[in-house]
Write a protein that holds these residues in place. Structure first.
Motif, PDB file in Angstrom:
ATOM      1  N   ASP A 104       4.823  38.341  74.341  1.00 15.21           N
ATOM      2  CA  ASP A 104       5.548  37.135  74.718  1.00 15.21           C
ATOM      3  C   ASP A 104       5.698  37.158  76.237  1.00 15.21           C
ATOM      4  OD1 ASP A 104       7.546  35.239  75.355  1.00 15.21           O
ATOM      5  OD2 ASP A 104       8.505  35.481  73.397  1.00 15.21           O
ATOM      6  N   PRO A 105       5.288  36.096  76.950  1.00  9.91           N
ATOM      7  CA  PRO A 105       5.425  36.085  78.415  1.00  9.91           C
ATOM      8  C   PRO A 105       6.842  36.388  78.884  1.00  9.91           C
ATOM      9  CG  PRO A 105       4.082  34.232  77.699  1.00  9.91           C
ATOM     10  CD  PRO A 105       4.635  34.871  76.451  1.00  9.91           C
ATOM     11  N   ARG A 106       7.832  36.049  78.060  1.00  9.84           N
ATOM     12  CA  ARG A 106       9.211  36.329  78.457  1.00  9.84           C
ATOM     13  C   ARG A 106       9.476  37.829  78.508  1.00  9.84           C
ATOM     14  NH1 ARG A 106      12.065  32.564  74.055  1.00  9.84           N
ATOM     15  NH2 ARG A 106      10.408  33.625  72.859  1.00  9.84           N
ATOM     16  N   GLU A 107       8.805  38.588  77.611  1.00 11.44           N
ATOM     17  CA  GLU A 107       8.956  40.045  77.652  1.00 11.44           C
ATOM     18  C   GLU A 107       8.356  40.600  78.935  1.00 11.44           C
ATOM     19  OE1 GLU A 107       7.517  44.116  75.318  1.00 11.44           O
ATOM     20  OE2 GLU A 107       6.804  42.142  74.658  1.00 11.44           O
ATOM     21  N   LEU A 108       7.159  40.128  79.280  1.00  7.07           N
ATOM     22  CA  LEU A 108       6.524  40.584  80.515  1.00  7.07           C
ATOM     23  C   LEU A 108       7.388  40.223  81.722  1.00  7.07           C
ATOM     24  CD1 LEU A 108       4.148  41.858  82.016  1.00  7.07           C
ATOM     25  CD2 LEU A 108       3.041  39.612  82.004  1.00  7.07           C
ATOM     26  N   SER A 114      12.710  43.760  85.982  1.00  9.66           N
ATOM     27  CA  SER A 114      13.356  45.065  85.927  1.00  9.66           C
ATOM     28  C   SER A 114      12.748  46.024  86.944  1.00  9.66           C
ATOM     29  CB  SER A 114      13.247  45.653  84.517  1.00  9.66           C
ATOM     30  OG  SER A 114      13.789  46.946  84.458  1.00  9.66           O
ATOM     31  N   VAL A 115      11.422  46.069  87.006  1.00  4.99           N
ATOM     32  CA  VAL A 115      10.754  46.964  87.956  1.00  4.99           C
ATOM     33  C   VAL A 115      11.053  46.543  89.392  1.00  4.99           C
ATOM     34  CG1 VAL A 115       8.523  47.767  88.807  1.00  4.99           C
ATOM     35  CG2 VAL A 115       8.924  47.624  86.344  1.00  4.99           C
ATOM     36  N   LEU A 116      10.992  45.246  89.664  1.00  2.00           N
ATOM     37  CA  LEU A 116      11.260  44.773  91.019  1.00  2.00           C
ATOM     38  C   LEU A 116      12.713  45.016  91.414  1.00  2.00           C
ATOM     39  CD1 LEU A 116       9.237  41.435  91.138  1.00  2.00           C
ATOM     40  CD2 LEU A 116       8.686  43.592  92.259  1.00  2.00           C
ATOM     41  N   ARG A 117      13.607  44.941  90.435  1.00  2.00           N
ATOM     42  CA  ARG A 117      15.019  45.216  90.721  1.00  2.00           C
ATOM     43  C   ARG A 117      15.187  46.666  91.191  1.00  2.00           C
ATOM     44  NH1 ARG A 117      16.922  44.433  85.889  1.00  2.00           N
ATOM     45  NH2 ARG A 117      16.685  42.193  86.118  1.00  2.00           N
ATOM     46  N   ARG A 118      14.455  47.590  90.583  1.00  2.00           N
ATOM     47  CA  ARG A 118      14.535  48.986  91.003  1.00  2.00           C
ATOM     48  C   ARG A 118      14.007  49.156  92.422  1.00  2.00           C
ATOM     49  NH1 ARG A 118      12.448  49.991  85.649  1.00  2.00           N
ATOM     50  NH2 ARG A 118      10.496  50.832  86.444  1.00  2.00           N
ATOM     51  N   GLY A 186      15.391  49.809  82.560  1.00  2.00           N
ATOM     52  CA  GLY A 186      15.875  48.443  82.379  1.00  2.00           C
ATOM     53  C   GLY A 186      15.921  47.980  80.948  1.00  2.00           C
ATOM     54  N   ARG A 187      15.901  48.916  79.991  1.00  2.00           N
ATOM     55  CA  ARG A 187      15.963  48.520  78.586  1.00  2.00           C
ATOM     56  C   ARG A 187      16.510  49.666  77.747  1.00  2.00           C
ATOM     57  NH1 ARG A 187      10.491  49.522  79.611  1.00  2.00           N
ATOM     58  NH2 ARG A 187       9.471  51.041  78.269  1.00  2.00           N
ATOM     59  N   GLU A 188      16.969  49.331  76.551  1.00  2.00           N
ATOM     60  CA  GLU A 188      17.474  50.336  75.636  1.00  2.00           C
ATOM     61  C   GLU A 188      16.325  51.133  75.028  1.00  2.00           C
ATOM     62  OE1 GLU A 188      19.766  48.300  72.726  1.00  2.00           O
ATOM     63  OE2 GLU A 188      21.431  47.845  74.095  1.00  2.00           O
ATOM     64  N   THR A 189      16.632  52.350  74.612  1.00  2.00           N
ATOM     65  CA  THR A 189      15.624  53.162  73.944  1.00  2.00           C
ATOM     66  C   THR A 189      15.386  52.634  72.531  1.00  2.00           C
ATOM     67  OG1 THR A 189      17.340  54.686  73.187  1.00  2.00           O
ATOM     68  CG2 THR A 189      16.194  55.251  75.224  1.00  2.00           C
ATOM     69  N   THR A 190      14.160  52.823  72.061  1.00  2.00           N
ATOM     70  CA  THR A 190      13.808  52.465  70.689  1.00  2.00           C
ATOM     71  C   THR A 190      13.126  53.675  70.054  1.00  2.00           C
ATOM     72  OG1 THR A 190      11.658  51.558  71.372  1.00  2.00           O
ATOM     73  CG2 THR A 190      13.519  50.018  71.264  1.00  2.00           C
TER      74      THR A 190
END
Length: 248
Positions: A104-108, A114-118, A186-190
């Protein structure tokens, strides 16, 4: 305006991503071949690379290795759902994150932000009060975001440094996996996502063992999280007294 380079031989998908990212406030360009993409990435002028790993001619992993040898440009790799080995190898070679095709483009978009925020956080960090963390013969300059062992620089990716900084901040306490994943990835573990483990494995290999000891500089508590080991007297701190499980 953040500039995104997309390297993918699927022109239809690439053009869709360009339109989508531009509608979200980014500048985006697509390259259809590995050689063109590698040249563009190494030429500078981009804030993040989205790299497909599979091409009829050329090799995305080889391009990633070439880019990582001289550049810290953040990289998100695209892989198929059945290509677990490729995405693990990609992370081991320095990719910051991955997205599975089809996606889903929204996931990308969320991964890109998230990466750019870091990266933005990294660029702002020199403004804070200087602090040098001493870990045996390893020194972490938290203001300059530099890591050295016996005076020799250790090159870390943005994600690896973010993980190390979290561990240093904890001063020997265990940092739980969920916190590390949220703050650094930038995300929870799965249950089936090995990204955190691969990034941490890379970091542990680069930092090696605590000076004069047989234990890795980064210790782990199985299923819980990770912590930094100190020698007595480093930073004025004693080694953590809490009982640890065996490293995995």
């Amino acid at each position: 305006m953040p500039r995104i380079l997309i390297v993918d031989d699927d022109l239809e998908l690439g053009e869709m991503l360009v339109r989508y990212l531009e509608a979200e406030g980014f500048s985006a360009r697509i390259c259809e071949t590995v050689s063109q993409g590698e040249e563009a990435a190494l030429g500078g002028g981009y804030d993040l690379l989205i790299l497909d790993l599979n091409f009829p001619r050329g090799n995305g992993l080889e391009a990633l290795a070439s880019i990582r040898s001289t550049s810290q440009l953040p990289v998100i790799i695209l892989t198929g759902r059945c290509e677990q080995v490729d995405r693990i190898v990609g992370l081991e070679m320095g990719a910051d994150d991955y997205v599975l095709k089809p996606f889903d483009p929204r996931e990308l978009l969320a991964r890109v932000r998230s990466v750019l925020r870091r990266v933005t956080t990294a660029e702002a960090s020199p403004k804070r009060k200087p602090e040098i963390a001493v870990l045996g013969d390893v020194e972490v300059d938290r203001a300059g975001r530099r890591v050295t062992r016996a005076g020799e620089a250790i090159r870390l990716t943005q994600t690896e440094y973010a993980l190390l900084d979290l561990l240093v901040s904890a001063k020997g306490d265990v940092v739980e996996r969920d916190e590390l994943s949220l703050e650094a990835l930038g995300r929870e573990t799965t249950p089936f996502d090995r990204s955190l483990d691969v990034h941490m494995s890379n970091l542990r290999k680069k930092l090696g063992f605590l000076d004069g000891h047989q234990e890795p500089l980064i210790g782990s508590v199985r299923g819980v999280g990770y912590y930094i080991r100190y020698k007595l007297g480093d930073n004025g701190d004693s080694p953590p007294n809490a009982a640890r499980e065996s490293d995995s």
